[in-house]
Design a protein around this motif. Structure first.
Motif, mmCIF file in Angstrom:
data_model
loop_
_atom_site.group_PDB
_atom_site.id
_atom_site.type_symbol
_atom_site.label_atom_id
_atom_site.label_comp_id
_atom_site.label_asym_id
_atom_site.label_seq_id
_atom_site.Cartn_x
_atom_site.Cartn_y
_atom_site.Cartn_z
ATOM 1 N N GLY A 75 0.816 -1.209 0.000
ATOM 2 C CA GLY A 75 0.000 0.000 0.000
ATOM 3 C C GLY A 75 0.850 1.259 0.000
ATOM 4 O O GLY A 75 0.575 2.220 -0.725
ATOM 5 N N ILE A 76 1.909 1.259 0.789
ATOM 6 C CA ILE A 76 2.788 2.420 0.850
ATOM 7 C C ILE A 76 3.593 2.551 -0.440
ATOM 8 O O ILE A 76 3.787 3.659 -0.948
ATOM 9 C CB ILE A 76 3.690 2.347 2.094
ATOM 10 C CG1 ILE A 76 2.823 2.533 3.339
ATOM 11 C CG2 ILE A 76 4.795 3.394 2.042
ATOM 12 C CD1 ILE A 76 3.544 2.400 4.638
ATOM 13 N N ALA A 110 1.849 11.131 -1.256
ATOM 14 C CA ALA A 110 1.598 9.725 -0.933
ATOM 15 C C ALA A 110 0.433 9.607 0.054
ATOM 16 O O ALA A 110 -0.405 8.715 -0.064
ATOM 17 C CB ALA A 110 2.850 9.075 -0.359
ATOM 18 N N TYR A 111 0.391 10.532 0.999
ATOM 19 C CA TYR A 111 -0.711 10.543 1.966
ATOM 20 C C TYR A 111 -2.051 10.699 1.251
ATOM 21 O O TYR A 111 -2.995 9.950 1.506
ATOM 22 C CB TYR A 111 -0.513 11.680 2.975
ATOM 23 C CG TYR A 111 -1.752 11.978 3.784
ATOM 24 C CD1 TYR A 111 -2.112 11.174 4.863
ATOM 25 C CD2 TYR A 111 -2.588 13.041 3.455
ATOM 26 C CE1 TYR A 111 -3.258 11.438 5.600
ATOM 27 C CE2 TYR A 111 -3.730 13.307 4.183
ATOM 28 C CZ TYR A 111 -4.054 12.505 5.250
ATOM 29 O OH TYR A 111 -5.202 12.756 5.973
ATOM 30 N N ILE A 154 10.886 4.367 3.313
ATOM 31 C CA ILE A 154 9.668 3.542 3.229
ATOM 32 C C ILE A 154 9.767 2.409 4.233
ATOM 33 O O ILE A 154 8.828 2.144 4.977
ATOM 34 C CB ILE A 154 9.450 3.034 1.797
ATOM 35 C CG1 ILE A 154 9.083 4.196 0.876
ATOM 36 C CG2 ILE A 154 8.366 1.949 1.767
ATOM 37 C CD1 ILE A 154 9.007 3.846 -0.592
ATOM 38 N N LYS A 155 10.922 1.750 4.284
ATOM 39 C CA LYS A 155 11.113 0.647 5.233
ATOM 40 C C LYS A 155 10.979 1.145 6.666
ATOM 41 O O LYS A 155 10.324 0.507 7.492
ATOM 42 C CB LYS A 155 12.479 -0.011 5.029
ATOM 43 C CG LYS A 155 12.705 -1.206 5.946
ATOM 44 C CD LYS A 155 14.144 -1.678 5.884
ATOM 45 C CE LYS A 155 14.426 -2.801 6.846
ATOM 46 N NZ LYS A 155 14.078 -2.552 8.226
ATOM 47 N N GLY A 204 -5.369 1.302 9.010
ATOM 48 C CA GLY A 204 -5.407 2.325 7.968
ATOM 49 C C GLY A 204 -5.150 3.712 8.517
ATOM 50 O O GLY A 204 -4.435 4.515 7.908
ATOM 51 N N GLU A 205 -5.713 4.011 9.685
ATOM 52 C CA GLU A 205 -5.499 5.330 10.301
ATOM 53 C C GLU A 205 -4.036 5.512 10.717
ATOM 54 O O GLU A 205 -3.468 6.593 10.567
ATOM 55 C CB GLU A 205 -6.426 5.527 11.501
ATOM 56 C CG GLU A 205 -7.896 5.602 11.144
ATOM 57 C CD GLU A 205 -8.261 6.765 10.231
ATOM 58 O OE1 GLU A 205 -7.653 7.854 10.353
ATOM 59 O OE2 GLU A 205 -9.154 6.573 9.383
ATOM 60 N N ILE A 206 -3.433 4.456 11.238
ATOM 61 C CA ILE A 206 -2.020 4.522 11.620
ATOM 62 C C ILE A 206 -1.161 4.763 10.374
ATOM 63 O O ILE A 206 -0.257 5.598 10.386
ATOM 64 C CB ILE A 206 -1.576 3.230 12.343
ATOM 65 C CG1 ILE A 206 -2.283 3.102 13.692
ATOM 66 C CG2 ILE A 206 -0.059 3.196 12.523
ATOM 67 C CD1 ILE A 206 -2.134 1.744 14.360
ATOM 68 N N VAL A 207 -1.470 4.043 9.294
ATOM 69 C CA VAL A 207 -0.729 4.211 8.038
ATOM 70 C C VAL A 207 -0.848 5.644 7.549
ATOM 71 O O VAL A 207 0.150 6.275 7.173
ATOM 72 C CB VAL A 207 -1.216 3.215 6.963
ATOM 73 C CG1 VAL A 207 -0.606 3.536 5.601
ATOM 74 C CG2 VAL A 207 -0.887 1.781 7.355
ATOM 75 N N MET A 208 -2.061 6.179 7.560
ATOM 76 C CA MET A 208 -2.261 7.547 7.083
ATOM 77 C C MET A 208 -1.492 8.551 7.932
ATOM 78 O O MET A 208 -0.901 9.504 7.409
ATOM 79 C CB MET A 208 -3.745 7.885 7.035
ATOM 80 C CG MET A 208 -4.431 7.174 5.878
ATOM 81 S SD MET A 208 -6.161 7.527 5.637
ATOM 82 C CE MET A 208 -6.375 9.174 6.099
ATOM 83 N N GLU A 209 -1.484 8.352 9.236
ATOM 84 C CA GLU A 209 -0.761 9.257 10.132
ATOM 85 C C GLU A 209 0.739 9.257 9.812
ATOM 86 O O GLU A 209 1.372 10.315 9.762
ATOM 87 C CB GLU A 209 -1.002 8.845 11.587
ATOM 88 C CG GLU A 209 -0.557 9.855 12.593
ATOM 89 C CD GLU A 209 -1.271 11.193 12.481
ATOM 90 O OE1 GLU A 209 -0.587 12.221 12.660
ATOM 91 O OE2 GLU A 209 -2.488 11.226 12.209
#
Length: 149
Positions: free
Chosen positions: A69-70, A123-124, A84-85, A109-114
């Motif tokens: 996803g990232i 990317a966000y 990224i890693k 998903g919220e953690i990823v977005m943060e």
């Protein structure tokens, strides 16, 4: 530790050192019988984390899904692979620090977005547009306004 080459059940440790930011131990081993060397990694065994999907199905946590996803969100962006890693590691750390056996995919998903906010603003927005399933331009603009504030 059993030798992967000849199957002899006893090998000796030649060298040990921390690996994966002190979350594992890397050991160089040698077999007394065949003389070959190999590497093993020792990690703390964790209870598998279960992700509760939007449709209430459950599946085992998979780091690769977050990485993919990232990577998609950062496609053609000037974001180094090492960053990224580091971001994926930080996301995983935040997830496992909760010490829960099950976690809703929405929380992940919220953690990823943060974390993506700090990594790269484009990317966000890319990730948010897929994750939040924007229905129209207004919803998209509302997310951008929230981000810019």
């Amino acid at each position: 530790m059993k030798c992967p080459y000849c199957g002899h059940p006893d090998t000796k440790v030649i060298d040990s050192r921390p690996a994966e930011e002190n979350n594992a131990i890397r050991r160089r081993r040698a077999c007394d019988v065949c003389g070959k060397r190999f590497t093993t990694y020792e990690k703390v065994e964790t209870i598998p984390l279960i992700v509760i999907k939007k449709d209430n199905n459950r599946e085992q946590y998979n780091r690769t899904k977050i990485e993919n996803g990232i990577l998609h969100a950062c496609y053609k962006r000037p974001v180094p692979a090492e960053r990224i890693k580091e971001t994926v590691d930080a996301i995983e750390l935040a997830i496992f620090k909760r010490e829960e056996k099950e976690i809703p995919s929405q929380e992940i998903g919220e953690i990823v977005m943060e974390k993506l906010k700090d990594l790269d603003p484009v990317a966000y927005v890319r990730f948010a547009s897929v994750y939040r399933q924007f229905k129209d331009v207004n919803t998209f603009m509302d997310e951008l306004k929230t981000f810019l504030e």
